[in-house]
Motif scaffolding. Sequence first.
Motif, short mmCIF file in Angstrom:
data_model
loop_
_atom_site.label_atom_id
_atom_site.label_comp_id
_atom_site.label_asym_id
_atom_site.label_seq_id
_atom_site.Cartn_x
_atom_site.Cartn_y
_atom_site.Cartn_z
N HIS A 148 9.95 7.89 2.05
CA HIS A 148 10.22 9.32 1.88
C HIS A 148 10.53 10.01 3.20
O HIS A 148 11.19 11.05 3.19
CB HIS A 148 9.07 9.99 1.12
CG HIS A 148 9.12 9.68 -0.35
ND1 HIS A 148 8.62 8.52 -0.87
CD2 HIS A 148 9.68 10.36 -1.40
CE1 HIS A 148 8.84 8.50 -2.19
NE2 HIS A 148 9.48 9.60 -2.53
N MET A 149 10.11 9.43 4.33
CA MET A 149 10.57 10.00 5.60
C MET A 149 12.09 9.81 5.70
O MET A 149 12.81 10.70 6.13
CB MET A 149 9.89 9.34 6.80
CG MET A 149 10.46 9.82 8.12
SD MET A 149 9.46 9.41 9.56
CE MET A 149 9.62 7.65 9.65
N VAL A 181 -3.19 2.82 5.48
CA VAL A 181 -4.02 2.13 6.48
C VAL A 181 -5.46 2.02 5.97
O VAL A 181 -6.10 0.99 6.10
CB VAL A 181 -3.96 2.87 7.83
CG1 VAL A 181 -5.00 2.33 8.79
CG2 VAL A 181 -2.57 2.73 8.43
N GLN A 182 -5.95 3.11 5.36
CA GLN A 182 -7.33 3.06 4.87
C GLN A 182 -7.49 2.00 3.79
O GLN A 182 -8.42 1.19 3.82
CB GLN A 182 -7.74 4.42 4.31
CG GLN A 182 -9.14 4.34 3.70
CD GLN A 182 -9.63 5.66 3.18
OE1 GLN A 182 -9.47 6.69 3.83
NE2 GLN A 182 -10.22 5.63 2.00
N ILE A 213 2.75 11.60 6.17
CA ILE A 213 1.57 11.34 6.99
C ILE A 213 0.37 11.01 6.11
O ILE A 213 -0.40 10.10 6.40
CB ILE A 213 1.30 12.55 7.92
CG1 ILE A 213 2.46 12.68 8.92
CG2 ILE A 213 -0.03 12.38 8.65
CD1 ILE A 213 2.44 13.95 9.75
N THR A 214 0.23 11.74 5.00
CA THR A 214 -0.87 11.46 4.08
C THR A 214 -0.79 10.02 3.58
O THR A 214 -1.80 9.30 3.51
CB THR A 214 -0.78 12.40 2.86
OG1 THR A 214 -0.63 13.72 3.32
CG2 THR A 214 -2.01 12.30 2.02
N MET A 215 0.42 9.59 3.24
CA MET A 215 0.56 8.25 2.68
C MET A 215 0.33 7.17 3.74
O MET A 215 -0.17 6.09 3.44
CB MET A 215 1.95 8.08 2.05
CG MET A 215 2.14 8.87 0.77
SD MET A 215 1.04 8.31 -0.58
CE MET A 215 -0.30 9.49 -0.44
N TRP A 216 0.69 7.45 5.00
CA TRP A 216 0.42 6.45 6.05
C TRP A 216 -1.08 6.28 6.21
O TRP A 216 -1.58 5.16 6.30
CB TRP A 216 1.06 6.88 7.39
CG TRP A 216 2.56 6.92 7.33
CD1 TRP A 216 3.34 6.13 6.55
CD2 TRP A 216 3.44 7.79 8.05
NE1 TRP A 216 4.66 6.46 6.75
CE2 TRP A 216 4.76 7.46 7.66
CE3 TRP A 216 3.24 8.80 8.98
CZ2 TRP A 216 5.88 8.13 8.17
CZ3 TRP A 216 4.36 9.45 9.50
CH2 TRP A 216 5.66 9.11 9.10
N THR A 249 0.84 -1.21 0.00
CA THR A 249 0.00 0.00 0.00
C THR A 249 0.88 1.25 0.00
O THR A 249 2.10 1.17 0.02
CB THR A 249 -0.90 0.08 1.25
OG1 THR A 249 -0.06 0.37 2.38
CG2 THR A 249 -1.66 -1.21 1.50
N ASP A 250 0.21 2.42 0.02
CA ASP A 250 0.91 3.71 0.04
C ASP A 250 1.69 3.95 1.32
O ASP A 250 2.50 4.87 1.39
CB ASP A 250 -0.11 4.86 -0.14
CG ASP A 250 -0.28 5.21 -1.60
OD1 ASP A 250 0.69 5.11 -2.36
OD2 ASP A 250 -1.41 5.60 -1.99
N TRP A 251 1.43 3.16 2.35
CA TRP A 251 2.19 3.29 3.59
C TRP A 251 3.69 3.28 3.29
O TRP A 251 4.46 4.04 3.85
CB TRP A 251 1.84 2.13 4.54
CG TRP A 251 2.66 2.09 5.79
CD1 TRP A 251 3.97 1.68 5.91
CD2 TRP A 251 2.27 2.50 7.11
NE1 TRP A 251 4.40 1.79 7.20
CE2 TRP A 251 3.37 2.29 7.96
CE3 TRP A 251 1.08 3.01 7.64
CZ2 TRP A 251 3.33 2.58 9.33
CZ3 TRP A 251 1.03 3.29 9.01
CH2 TRP A 251 2.15 3.08 9.83
N VAL A 252 4.10 2.36 2.39
CA VAL A 252 5.52 2.13 2.16
C VAL A 252 6.22 3.35 1.51
O VAL A 252 7.26 3.79 2.00
CB VAL A 252 5.76 0.82 1.39
CG1 VAL A 252 7.23 0.59 1.16
CG2 VAL A 252 5.16 -0.34 2.18
#
Lengths: 467, 287
Positions: free
Chosen positions: A344-345, A400-401, A393-396, A336-339
């Motif tokens: 990027h952090m 999750v969603q 934060i947006t990607m996390w 997912t986008d979490w990664v």
Amino acid sequence: MNQQDGYADDIVKGFVIWSMVWGLVAVLLGVFISFQIAFPQLNFPPYLTYGRLRPIHTNAGIFGWGIGSFMAFFIYITQRLTRTSLWSPALAKAQLWLFNVVIALAAVTLAMGMNRSKEYAELEWPVASLVVVLWVIFAVNIVMTIVKRREEQMYISLWYILATLVGVAVLYLVNNASIPVSLTKSYSAYAGANDANVQWWYGHNAVAMVLTTPPLAIFYYFLPKATGVPIYSHRMGVVAFWSLIFMYLWTGAHHLLWAPVPDWVQTLAMGFSVMLIAPSWAAVFNGYFSMNGQWHQMRENYLVKFLIFGITFYGMQTLQGPSQSIRTFSAFIHFTDWVPGHVHMGTLGWVSLVLFAAIYYTVPRLYHTEVYSIPMANMHFWLVLTGQLIFSITMWIAGVQQAAMLNATNPDGSLHYSFIETLAELYPYWYMRAAGGVIYLAGLLLFLYNIYKTITVGKAQAAVQPA
Amino acid sequence: MIEKKPIIFLLLATATILVGTIITMVLPFRWINDPKLAIASVKPYTPLQLEGRDIYIREGCNNCHTQTVRPLLSDTERYGEYSKSGEFVYDQPFLWGSRRNGPDLARIGGKYPDAWHVKHMKDPRAMVPRSNMPSYAFLDRPLDTSLTEKKMKALKFPYTQADIDALKGKTELDAMVAYMQKVGNDIPWRKTGKAEVLGELKNPFQDNLSVLPEGQKLYAEHCAQCHGLELKGEVGPDLRDMDKPDSKVFATIYSGITEGGMPAFGDTLGKERTWKLVTYLKSVHRK
């Protein structure tokens, strides 16, 4: 402490400037492909599609901006820590040329679709071979400088530099083994699950040997330089160094949890990933404890702000990473986008903040002047920090969603959402991510302008009053 | 001590790096792809499939599509039988990917008819309305076959002159579709994994007009791409004036028709939504 001491510093200037150019390319492309994900009409086949541009974005970022500036600072730091001039400035000059040729070739060949498909090892074999030549030239020059050094004791930064030199060499050679078909096409020497296991041993340790040990070398050198006080504990540095380079190499398969590679390889990767928290946080604490009695510098010294925020993101990265390596959590957020949020952090937060500090520190000294504008550097700090936090934060949240939607089931056990229904909900997050990218880009442009002005002012001063 | 001896330091650091490398990367070669784990029905790529795979690599499809189904409910229900290492022994390189900006493709082979793929590649949003996939209409151009034989030899895949001759006149799109239809379809998972509908089936929503709007919405999302928004048929047949019994329509949607290229929707829709869809379909008539 500059040219007068016989240090080869012109070459450092060259690498700093070119790494900033490639950094700008990486961020511009990053912003562009983030818009492509949200607005597919922005794909212009064949050359400007997401599938072809994304590898150029990662290569320009990791190799152009990352490796380029590491080369600059390895040469800068090694000379000063050994109190010796570079072994061969001529070789370093050839290295700078070759570096730019390789990165430009990488961009062109990837856009043309010459791609081995393995992440961060996409370059086709002729370009990859040039990378090997480049690395050998670089490694020989640094090692020979250390061998003929005048300062007997090697400071922590030099250990990280030496580990980087061998680590990258081993990883790159093994994962790039290919069966060439023509100049523009080759196949991986390994098949299926073996290829996957080799690739992620490489992929994750590129994170170790490119995105961890070099910035740590730079951090350990520039933090005491910026604050004027030494690193808190040499011994903690020793323990952290050896355990870090020992444990990292076991963890690649955490990218392959639940994939068809042997279970024990996955379990070892998971265990060692969690253990890596210890050496990673030893470096973080070493940074924090070095600030004892110096925390007021966070307010007064913009360099310290970049460095301490950088090491803080490193600390967060090395807590988040191990938690993602646990099977149950991976099952949820992997793919997912979490990664991308996590990655990027590390790259925008940790690596780039440290590099910004190192560039702000060295460029005025290399050009015998002061930094052009400190308020502008502060503005740069807040813009890149904001941009990066919005991105991550947006990607996390998006990750999750989507994971929750993908896992949702109906009372009869069937799935509640089709894949496309989960994807359609991500658009708002993608707009926000693109906005975060634009803010980051604005910060980067400010930085580039500040450095450009610093250099031109420095040159003008030198012309008026020759040293 | 060793911090004063750079060459010894370098050797020690190399040895330290090699421990984990040997145990987790070199040693597994002994077990992974062991001939004992081979799956007899998994075959190497034909020249056309291999060219399609190379286009998949060239276009970087693996940046958005994975090719591994994990043994997790949300994966197996959505995509099909979980992936086995024996299925990938001819994959050089592997294409498992790391991010699903699009769905997993490990079981795409045989899921849709060729015509679906052609339409989808040319205009993804015509088939999947909110998709963010780029259009690959430009692939409708002649396939470059100058390297095909060398590629087959390099990978030691069997081929005949007839296979090579058959590439004449093929487009890149043909190759891509041939590759898509091969992916994950070498093991007979569809037959083993299929849910059989047993016993008498009764539509719980029969004559219940209130479910029609939801049925219509489900139709637009899941069926219209192939059967057309007005049910006139396109890739799939015309569905107006359906005269089959409700139970038959339900079974077709729920389990699919493998030979006809109709995918099974039971896993994604569940029973209740499938019945609503059936109710809607039976309500539509030619005017």
